[in-house]
Design an enzyme around this catalytic site. Structure first.
Site, PDB file in Angstrom:
ATOM      1  N   TYR A  22     -12.103  11.430   3.377  1.00 29.30           N
ATOM      2  CA  TYR A  22     -12.678  10.533   2.375  1.00 29.30           C
ATOM      3  C   TYR A  22     -13.012   9.085   3.263  1.00 29.30           C
ATOM      4  CZ  TYR A  22     -12.497  13.736  -0.993  1.00 29.30           C
ATOM      5  OH  TYR A  22     -12.834  14.903  -1.883  1.00 29.30           O
ATOM      6  N   GLU A  42     -13.113   2.495  -4.113  1.00 26.50           N
ATOM      7  CA  GLU A  42     -13.644   3.652  -4.525  1.00 26.50           C
ATOM      8  C   GLU A  42     -13.398   4.497  -5.720  1.00 26.50           C
ATOM      9  OE1 GLU A  42     -14.814   4.409   0.272  1.00 26.50           O
ATOM     10  OE2 GLU A  42     -13.732   5.937  -0.823  1.00 26.50           O
ATOM     11  N   HIS A 102       0.839  -1.409   0.003  1.00 26.66           N
ATOM     12  CA  HIS A 102      -0.061   0.027  -0.063  1.00 26.66           C
ATOM     13  C   HIS A 102       0.781   1.243  -0.028  1.00 26.66           C
ATOM     14  CE1 HIS A 102      -4.109  -1.796   1.366  1.00 26.66           C
ATOM     15  NE2 HIS A 102      -3.345  -2.675   0.476  1.00 26.66           N
TER      16      HIS A 102
END
Length: 365
Positions: free
Chosen positions: A248, A238, A144
């Site tokens: 978010y 998303e 990530h």
């Protein structure tokens, strides 16, 4: 180069739109044997630069021939699992200054994160390489990183980051870069109109927070808006409209669950947290993204093209304002994990497939 032709290919995801905007296309293989290619940039002379996750920057001739030797001068890259060399992005004034930007994993297994460097490309090698930004804090593991780059209307640079997978709560911590989008001037300095500049408990580079792993970013110059997408966990990928200073939601709200099925959050919405324009469950694992504004495919004009790894397709998304009205799956017949999708200066669509023997593909009518 190999050509494969497909007539009216592309399966519409929404049955009500069946038969709308289907396009005839052919796919040409420009280069293969690329080791997990990640990003593509078009040079003014017709050549292309391609990053390989293994830490190499490759050059493809205007005729589509992959040069045997990698471009030299790439900064030291931490390569492991998802860690490696990510985006190559040309400076908006590249024709004058020959500058480009690279995002990559930097550091060691014990302490690493996402870095951004600038360099000058002399046509064969990188020169004047300089690290501009290093995300903090350093983390363990190799997952990530985000890494996608876009340039806003004022030519400032935004880059998406990830939450390190094992530190997801940091996406809500403004004292950390993890799980955020950052905005920088092209010399690496901080724009003074960034939303949290001057706050003692916040990183000044932050542009938005609450992200899981941002791997697609596009500046829509026509509508003056920044679009991004991010990987969800199991479900809940998303597509977001990014505005400065907004949160978010990850991991406080999510449409996905953990990989073992455990609930991450019981909430899909909360006051003060932004909702996605759309979410994808089951996950398609979105990777690259382009806004098609070429002339070869009038059927796709203005569509957002999202490359998908797990989904093994390119998702075409049509908008009415900020409302998603149509989605279509393209290129699924190629049975490939798509890492990046770009609109070429010739109006063709270019694809990178994610594999130890990855390909650079060109899509034309």
């Amino acid at each position: 180069m190999r050509k494969i032709q497909y007539a009216l290919a592309g399966t519409l995801a929404l049955a009500a739109t069946a038969g709308v905007n289907a396009a005839d296309y052919q796919v040409t293989t420009l280069a293969d044997g690329l080791n997990h290619p990640w990003s593509l940039a078009f040079l003014p002379d017709g050549r292309m630069l391609v990053t390989e996750r293994a830490g190499r920057l490759r050059l493809v001739s205007a005729a589509g021939e992959l040069q045997a030797e990698a471009v030299t001068g790439v900064p030291e890259v931490f390569v492991d699992n998802q860690a490696g060399l990510f985006e190559v992005a040309l400076d908006p004034e590249f024709a004058d200054n020959q500058r480009l930007f690279l995002s990559y994993a930097c550091g060691s297994p014990e302490s690493n994160n996402t870095c951004l460097a600038s360099a000058r490309f002399n046509g064969e090698a990188l020169e004047d390489v300089s690290e501009l930004f290093r995300a903090e804090p350093g983390k363990r593991g190799s997952a990530h990183y985000g890494g996608r780059i876009a340039f806003l209307a004022d030519n400032t640079l935004v880059m998406g980051l990830g939450d390190a997978f094992i530190l997801r709560e940091e996406a809500q911590n403004k004292g950390s870069h993890l799980g955020s989008i950052v905005r920088l001037k092209r010399d690496g300095s901080v724009p003074q109109d960034n939303p949290w500049v001057g706050q003692a408990d916040a990183k000044p580079e932050l542009y938005s927070i609450g992200h899981r792993n941002v791997q697609g970013m596009v500046w829509d110059a026509v509508n003056q808006r920044l679009l991004s997408h991010e990987h969800g966990p199991r479900g809940g990928d998303e597509l977001n409209l990014i505005e400065p200073g907004k949160n978010y939601g990850w991991p406080v709200i999510t449409y996905g669950v953990d990989y073992n099925g455990a609930v991450i959050s019981p909430y899909t919405e909360k006051p003060g947290l932004e909702q996605p324009l759309t979410e994808w469950t089951p996950s398609i694992a979105p990777s690259g993204m382009t806004l098609y504004r070429g002339e070869l495919f009038p059927e796709w004009q203005g569509s957002l093209m999202v490359s998908a790894l797990a989904g093994q397709h390119v998702r075409r998304v049509e908008f009415a304002g900020t409302e998603v009205v149509t989605e279509e799956n393209l290129f699924g017949e190629l049975n490939a994990r798509f890492r990046d999708v770009r609109t070429g200066p010739d109006g063709a669509l270019y694809l990178l497939t994610d594999s130890p023997q990855g390909q650079l593909l060109r899509v034309t009518p």
